[in-house]
Scaffold this motif. Structure first.
Motif, PDB file in Angstrom:
ATOM      1  N   GLN A   1      46.402  43.488  38.110  1.00 47.12           N
ATOM      2  CA  GLN A   1      46.231  42.109  37.529  1.00 47.12           C
ATOM      3  C   GLN A   1      46.140  42.350  35.863  1.00 47.12           C
ATOM      4  O   GLN A   1      45.780  43.405  35.446  1.00 47.12           O
TER       5      GLN A   1
ATOM      6  N   GLU B   1      46.177  36.614  35.153  1.00 48.77           N
ATOM      7  CA  GLU B   1      46.099  36.512  36.715  1.00 48.77           C
ATOM      8  C   GLU B   1      44.892  36.494  37.114  1.00 48.77           C
ATOM      9  O   GLU B   1      44.422  35.813  38.001  1.00 48.77           O
TER      10      GLU B   1
ATOM     11  N   ALA C   1      43.498  33.015  36.675  1.00 51.51           N
ATOM     12  CA  ALA C   1      43.896  32.066  37.797  1.00 51.51           C
ATOM     13  C   ALA C   1      43.363  32.428  38.892  1.00 51.51           C
ATOM     14  O   ALA C   1      42.996  31.253  39.602  1.00 51.51           O
TER      15      ALA C   1
ATOM     16  N   ASP D   1      47.859  36.170  41.539  1.00 56.80           N
ATOM     17  CA  ASP D   1      46.986  35.051  40.794  1.00 56.80           C
ATOM     18  C   ASP D   1      46.041  34.598  41.746  1.00 56.80           C
ATOM     19  O   ASP D   1      45.549  33.392  41.329  1.00 56.80           O
TER      20      ASP D   1
END
Length: 353
Positions: free
Chosen positions: A21, A25, A28, A335
């Motif tokens: 990530q 992300e 999210a 995400d």
């Protein structure tokens, strides 16, 4: 024998960053996790403050709390906590007064005394930009009082050579956030008791001295107008999966991260489950792993619900704040954090059954 009553559930989120990530992300995934908590009746969603750590994106609790509040409907949002020595009290008061104005009745301000980072980063936070003074940690009680006063509708008077000046965190405050003191020693327990404030001991991080700190808080509590009775809850690291075996797999990335933190190894983004399994813990560090395992809640839904009930009963609390620390397997959408989301869903459903 009757089953202990189910405590209310809340969430503590450090916004972990996995090896697959970026920060976008990770944020999210946190937003999606908060929506799961909101949908499943969790009481509050707190963000920690940590700095300069490759595996943690929660550097700025009020910013992320605003994001979470905007993405949810009813859950309380806040900090777990803002490390007050890193910031000018007026800045903290303004940030959370604005959050309360935007989301009235949904904001908690948890305040801590630790730096939440390494010494060099702490210097940069406090002094690199001409910020908070060197004795900020020692002046923590004074700064707590200042934040409380500045967020009140009347503000606080400051006497200068030019006369008396009133400082207010926001022009027309109709309500104020609930302020909690956080700690992993008895200092904040005594301070919260003397100020008539809610208090939380960092059981998820320390795990030792919880009962003693809560006893000090309750025994020394001085009732306040806002809080006539002491208020506290428990924090604990949790992984819940359909089976205990799967839960034990999913906890391995967090175990590796904590071993690295506790033994002075380089801190890296959180490993995926498969990579953690391929890197066994050194035998010398196994006692540390065993100690952590004894304090964490890792298991299937029924096991986890039973442990949560037992912890609430043991420490005399009606709320447990869980830090969902399940890792991710290869191929997981970057995400989302499906295993963390499952932890919240499975635990809430098991406790409600």
């Amino acid at each position: 024998m009757s089953t202990p009553a189910a405590p209310a559930l809340s969430v503590l989120d450090l916004v972990p960053v996995r090896a697959d990530q970026g920060t976008t992300e990770a944020l999210a995934a946190t937003r999606a996790l908060a929506q799961v908590a909101d949908d499943h009746g969790y009481r509050r969603y707190w963000l920690a403050e940590h700095h300069n750590m490759p595996s943690i994106a929660s550097t700025n609790p009020p910013v992320i709390a605003a994001m979470i509040a905007a993405a949810t409907e009813r859950i309380r949002v806040g900090s777990g906590g803002v490390m007050l020595p890193n910031h000018a009290p007026l800045v903290v008061a303004e940030q959370f007064a604005l959050l309360e104005a935007a989301f009235p009745g949904r904001v908690d301000l948890g305040l801590g005394r630790a730096p939440g980072t390494d010494p060099v980063t702490a210097w940069a936070l406090r002094h690199g930009g001409g910020g908070v003074e060197a004795d900020a940690a020692e002046r923590f009680p004074e700064h707590v009082d200042t934040v409380l006063a500045m967020m009140s509708p009347d503000g606080v008077g400051v006497q200068l050579t030019t006369g008396q000046h009133v400082l207010r965190a926001t022009p027309q405050a109709a309500s104020v956030p609930t302020v909690w003191l956080l700690g992993s020693s008895d200092f904040s327990a005594r301070l919260a008791a003397s100020r008539g404030l809610p208090y939380v001991f960092a059981h998820h991080f320390s795990g030792r001295g919880t009962a003693e700190a809560l006893a000090l808080y309750r025994e020394g509590y001085q009732p306040s107008a806002e809080h006539p009775e002491p208020r506290t809850f428990l924090t604990v690291n949790v992984v819940v999966a359909d089976t205990e075996e799967e839960a034990q797999r999913l906890v391995q990335p967090m175990v590796r991260s904590m071993v690295a933190l506790r033994t002075g190894q380089p801190l890296l983004p959180q490993a995926l489950v498969e990579d953690a399994e391929a890197a066994p813990v050194a035998a010398a560090h196994q006692p540390l792993v065993d100690d952590m395992a004894a304090r964490w809640v890792v298991g299937d839904p029924q096991q986890a619900a039973g442990r949560i009930r037992d912890l609430a009963s043991t420490f005399g609390v009606d709320e447990v704040m869980v830090s969902p620390v399940a890792g991710a397997t290869a191929g997981t959408p970057t995400d989302r954090s499906p295993a963390r989301e499952a932890t919240l869903r499975l635990l809430a459903d098991a406790l409600a059954a």
